[in-house]
Design an enzyme around this catalytic site. Sequence first.
Site, mmCIF file in Angstrom:
data_model
loop_
_atom_site.group_PDB
_atom_site.id
_atom_site.type_symbol
_atom_site.label_atom_id
_atom_site.label_comp_id
_atom_site.label_asym_id
_atom_site.label_seq_id
_atom_site.Cartn_x
_atom_site.Cartn_y
_atom_site.Cartn_z
ATOM 1 N N GLU A 51 33.229 21.439 4.275
ATOM 2 C CA GLU A 51 33.532 20.143 3.668
ATOM 3 C C GLU A 51 33.790 19.036 4.688
ATOM 4 O O GLU A 51 33.344 17.918 4.508
ATOM 5 C CB GLU A 51 34.742 20.260 2.727
ATOM 6 N N ASP A 67 35.113 11.252 -1.372
ATOM 7 C CA ASP A 67 35.858 12.444 -0.970
ATOM 8 C C ASP A 67 36.670 12.119 0.278
ATOM 9 O O ASP A 67 36.153 11.481 1.203
ATOM 10 C CB ASP A 67 34.908 13.601 -0.667
#
Length: 123
Positions: A51, A67
């Site tokens: 991520e 994000d």
Amino acid sequence: FVFLVFLGLVLSGTQGEIIPRCELVKILRQNGFEGFEGSTVADWVCLVAHESSYNTDAYHNNGPSRDYGIFQINSQYWCDDGKTRGSVNACHISCSELLGDNIEDDIQCAKKIAEEARGLSPW
């Protein structure tokens, strides 16, 4: 003692950093991630590597949402960035607090996400 000093530095500053993998393992274990909602520390380390590449300042604009942070927590449901239309802010946090080397809020929100989903499926 050295680990506690390092943990204090990671949890208290304002600048982003790349947390070394082995240090992240220690932090995750210290914060109860082993076995949390059926996942291992290894699962979480893999998630963070994929991520954010261990970057506490990671940011990704998805268009309608964004994000934030080391766990790449999304603004549509979990945090408020003041830009995402209809944000739920389920972690009751400003998305900007998920950036920087203080990952205490990131940890709390990531655990809330995993707890609600009963695992890592949101990622």
